[in-house]
Write a protein that holds these residues in place. Structure first.
Motif, PDB file in Angstrom:
ATOM      1  N   TRP A  14       0.806  -1.216   0.000  1.00 38.50           N
ATOM      2  CA  TRP A  14       0.000   0.000   0.000  1.00 38.50           C
ATOM      3  C   TRP A  14       0.846   1.277   0.000  1.00 38.50           C
ATOM      4  O   TRP A  14       0.371   2.337  -0.422  1.00 38.50           O
ATOM      5  CB  TRP A  14      -0.915   0.016   1.243  1.00 38.50           C
ATOM      6  N   LEU A  15       2.080   1.190   0.516  1.00 39.79           N
ATOM      7  CA  LEU A  15       2.890   2.391   0.702  1.00 39.79           C
ATOM      8  C   LEU A  15       3.143   3.156  -0.592  1.00 39.79           C
ATOM      9  O   LEU A  15       3.097   4.388  -0.602  1.00 39.79           O
ATOM     10  CB  LEU A  15       4.230   2.011   1.335  1.00 39.79           C
ATOM     11  N   GLY A  16       3.440   2.424  -1.667  1.00 35.27           N
ATOM     12  CA  GLY A  16       3.771   3.079  -2.926  1.00 35.27           C
ATOM     13  C   GLY A  16       2.692   4.026  -3.401  1.00 35.27           C
ATOM     14  O   GLY A  16       2.947   5.223  -3.622  1.00 35.27           O
ATOM     15  N   PRO A  17       1.444   3.547  -3.574  1.00 36.07           N
ATOM     16  CA  PRO A  17       0.363   4.451  -4.008  1.00 36.07           C
ATOM     17  C   PRO A  17       0.107   5.593  -3.027  1.00 36.07           C
ATOM     18  O   PRO A  17      -0.188   6.719  -3.442  1.00 36.07           O
ATOM     19  CB  PRO A  17      -0.849   3.523  -4.117  1.00 36.07           C
ATOM     20  N   CYS A  18       0.210   5.314  -1.743  1.00 34.18           N
ATOM     21  CA  CYS A  18      -0.022   6.349  -0.734  1.00 34.18           C
ATOM     22  C   CYS A  18       1.001   7.474  -0.862  1.00 34.18           C
ATOM     23  O   CYS A  18       0.645   8.662  -0.946  1.00 34.18           O
ATOM     24  CB  CYS A  18       0.033   5.728   0.656  1.00 34.18           C
ATOM     25  N   LEU A  19       2.282   7.122  -0.891  1.00 34.03           N
ATOM     26  CA  LEU A  19       3.333   8.136  -0.951  1.00 34.03           C
ATOM     27  C   LEU A  19       3.365   8.842  -2.303  1.00 34.03           C
ATOM     28  O   LEU A  19       3.670  10.038  -2.381  1.00 34.03           O
ATOM     29  CB  LEU A  19       4.680   7.496  -0.637  1.00 34.03           C
ATOM     30  N   ALA A  20       3.031   8.126  -3.361  1.00 30.10           N
ATOM     31  CA  ALA A  20       2.958   8.773  -4.675  1.00 30.10           C
ATOM     32  C   ALA A  20       1.862   9.832  -4.688  1.00 30.10           C
ATOM     33  O   ALA A  20       2.026  10.911  -5.279  1.00 30.10           O
ATOM     34  CB  ALA A  20       2.705   7.728  -5.757  1.00 30.10           C
ATOM     35  N   ARG A  60      14.573   2.839  -1.640  1.00 23.18           N
ATOM     36  CA  ARG A  60      14.763   2.825  -3.097  1.00 23.18           C
ATOM     37  C   ARG A  60      13.927   3.874  -3.809  1.00 23.18           C
ATOM     38  O   ARG A  60      14.434   4.621  -4.658  1.00 23.18           O
ATOM     39  CB  ARG A  60      14.394   1.431  -3.623  1.00 23.18           C
ATOM     40  N   ASP A  61      12.656   3.972  -3.453  1.00 20.75           N
ATOM     41  CA  ASP A  61      11.730   4.799  -4.236  1.00 20.75           C
ATOM     42  C   ASP A  61      11.378   6.137  -3.590  1.00 20.75           C
ATOM     43  O   ASP A  61      10.880   7.034  -4.278  1.00 20.75           O
ATOM     44  CB  ASP A  61      10.434   4.024  -4.490  1.00 20.75           C
ATOM     45  N   ASN A  97      -1.555   4.215   5.717  1.00 14.28           N
ATOM     46  CA  ASN A  97      -0.733   3.775   4.582  1.00 14.28           C
ATOM     47  C   ASN A  97      -1.555   3.149   3.471  1.00 14.28           C
ATOM     48  O   ASN A  97      -1.072   2.988   2.344  1.00 14.28           O
ATOM     49  CB  ASN A  97       0.357   2.802   5.052  1.00 14.28           C
ATOM     50  N   ASP A  98      -2.824   2.781   3.746  1.00 11.49           N
ATOM     51  CA  ASP A  98      -3.691   2.190   2.723  1.00 11.49           C
ATOM     52  C   ASP A  98      -4.706   3.199   2.193  1.00 11.49           C
ATOM     53  O   ASP A  98      -5.762   2.822   1.676  1.00 11.49           O
ATOM     54  CB  ASP A  98      -4.413   0.949   3.262  1.00 11.49           C
ATOM     55  N   VAL A 126      -8.559   1.670   1.454  1.00 14.24           N
ATOM     56  CA  VAL A 126      -8.747   0.220   1.420  1.00 14.24           C
ATOM     57  C   VAL A 126      -9.114  -0.215   2.832  1.00 14.24           C
ATOM     58  O   VAL A 126      -8.257  -0.312   3.705  1.00 14.24           O
ATOM     59  CB  VAL A 126      -7.476  -0.510   0.943  1.00 14.24           C
ATOM     60  N   HIS A 127     -10.396  -0.446   3.077  1.00 16.67           N
ATOM     61  CA  HIS A 127     -10.900  -0.686   4.431  1.00 16.67           C
ATOM     62  C   HIS A 127     -10.316  -1.962   5.016  1.00 16.67           C
ATOM     63  O   HIS A 127     -10.321  -3.020   4.389  1.00 16.67           O
ATOM     64  CB  HIS A 127     -12.427  -0.776   4.400  1.00 16.67           C
ATOM     65  N   SER A 128      -9.780  -1.859   6.275  1.00 16.80           N
ATOM     66  CA  SER A 128      -9.242  -3.012   7.016  1.00 16.80           C
ATOM     67  C   SER A 128      -8.171  -3.756   6.230  1.00 16.80           C
ATOM     68  O   SER A 128      -8.103  -4.988   6.251  1.00 16.80           O
ATOM     69  CB  SER A 128     -10.373  -3.977   7.420  1.00 16.80           C
TER      70      SER A 128
END
Length: 439
Positions: free
Chosen positions: A11-17, A47-48, A84-85, A332-334
């Protein structure tokens, strides 16, 4: 900006983007608090997202302790929390902070976002001949559903059907949901425009037809007394809807926390700003001075109800909390903790009672704490009687879980009673006027 993470690489990638795409007229820093993840979260961050500050905890300190790790270091006037989600809209942050600059906002402690579920949904109506099982079970039942798949992917956990089903029965691969004879469920569909192939595994007390309908279509499918799979196609171009996850939080008269607008189709009914009793920790801006004075989150809660407890304490100190509908995130619930899992049930059951002991009037707190062991005994007795009639082994896990809740509650009770003390700007009884009845 604080994002707490525990094994949330997915989930982190989409959140931080999404945070990087924020259109704000001010600068902000992003801190990720990692609660001892064992997946690839830390590697992904290095890395990202090298610009993100990472605060590493040696163990999993939950939502409460994870956020406090960062909040105790905050020096800015405001601190913003984001799950984070969750993926915010590009103007989310600026719109979330704007109410603090409005006239009369000097005692505004928090601004909470409009949270919608991440996918879009098909409104699917079910109709089938009902029946009553008999004996002690007087429910009106329709069909028993084991799983739902869309385009070959299991989406059962993402189906919104609390108003159609009676809740999960069984565990693991044997978990099923009995529906009522008629009602609506919300089916998550990927946004590729369709068509979508849908398959459901279900059974009933006998062979019969199930009617399923949606705007622009309908289908009749067979169900039998054994588990079978029925499939149909939703045509391309079928209208999908957004569904509200949270529009501010409320507390029911029995002390249960609830999401305002939960599982309501978003038809604009929550598009007006409003004062709300409680914030949602998923996506919220906090005034640092107010949060610091309140002591931030209670780390004994670990996760669940910690945001409602903080809200109650902020309001007791004379602060207000605002819902801002133009600050939108998709959630994204739960995703981190599965709803109705033992972890979920343990913390929600226990923390509701801890929150009441700390914040409610003595009578309300005592009544709900006393009710819990009585209900536990009733559940245990009913389980034994049901098993005896069926000549089967009783399902003891739910009762054992409730006994764990009671043991933890008793251990923390002296601490929570000590935390009832202190000066209050608003009396407990006055704050309880915010409590609402279950709908």
């Amino acid at each position: 900006m604080v994002v707490v993470n525990w094994n949330g690489e997915r989930w982190l990638g989409p959140c931080l983007a999404a945070l990087a795409r924020q259109r704000a007229r001010f600068s902000f820093d992003v801190w990720v608090v990692d609660n001892a993840s064992s997946d690839g979260s830390l590697a992904l961050l290095a890395r990202d997202h090298p610009q993100v500050r990472v605060l590493r905890n040696a163990d999993n300190r939950g939502f409460a302790g994870g956020n406090n790790t960062a909040l105790r270091e905050v020096t800015t006037p405001y601190a913003v929390l984001l799950n984070n989600d969750a993926v915010p809209e590009p103007d989310w942050l600026e719109r979330l902070l704007a109410p603090f600059d409005a006239p009369g906002a000097q005692r505004l402690a928090a601004v909470t976002s409009k949270v919608v579920f991440a996918p879009r949904f098909l409104r699917l109506r079910l109709a089938v001949d009902g029946f009553v099982p008999g004996g002690a079970d007087r429910r009106q039942l329709g069909v028993r559903i084991a799983s739902v798949a869309v385009d070959g992917e299991d989406v059962t956990a993402g189906v919104l059907w609390e108003r159609l089903t009676y809740g999960p029965e069984g565990t693991g691969a044997g978990r099923t949901w009995w529906t009522r004879p008629a009602g609506e469920l919300l089916l998550p569909l990927p946004e590729h425009g369709g068509p979508w192939s849908v398959a459901v595994r279900w059974s009933a007390e006998r062979a019969k037809d199930v009617g399923l309908s949606w705007d622009g279509g309908r289908v009749a499918l067979p169900v039998t007394s054994t588990m079978t799979t029925a499939s149909w196609t939703v045509p391309a171009g079928t209208a999908l809807v957004d569904v509200v996850n949270n529009a501010g939080s409320v507390v029911l008269t029995a002390g249960y926390g609830a999401d305002r607008g939960y599982q309501d189709v978003d038809a604009g009914q929550y598009d007006a700003p409003a004062d709300v009793f409680a914030l949602c920790g998923c996506a919220v801006a906090l005034r640092t001075d107010a949060g610091r004075a309140a002591g931030w989150f209670d780390e004994d809660f670990f996760l669940y109800y910690e945001d409602t407890d903080l809200s109650w304490r902020l309001r007791a100190a004379g602060w207000s909390i605002r819902y801002e509908p133009t600050a939108v995130v998709r959630h994204v619930h739960s995703a981190t903790s599965v709803e109705w899992s033992p972890t979920f049930v343990f913390h929600t059951d226990r923390n509701r009672l801890l929150m009441l002991v700390k914040n409610a009037t003595a009578g309300r707190a005592a009544r709900e704490v006393a009710r819990y062991p009585l209900t536990t005994g009733s559940i245990a007795l009913r389980t034994v009687r049901t098993a005896a009639r069926a000549r089967s082994r009783p399902a003891v896990r739910p009762t054992l879980l409730r006994l764990r809740v009671l043991a933890s509650l008793l251990r923390l009770l002296p601490t929570m009673l000590r935390r009832r003390t202190g000066r209050r700007a608003v009396p407990r009884r006055e704050l309880e006027r915010w409590l609402v009845s279950a709908r």
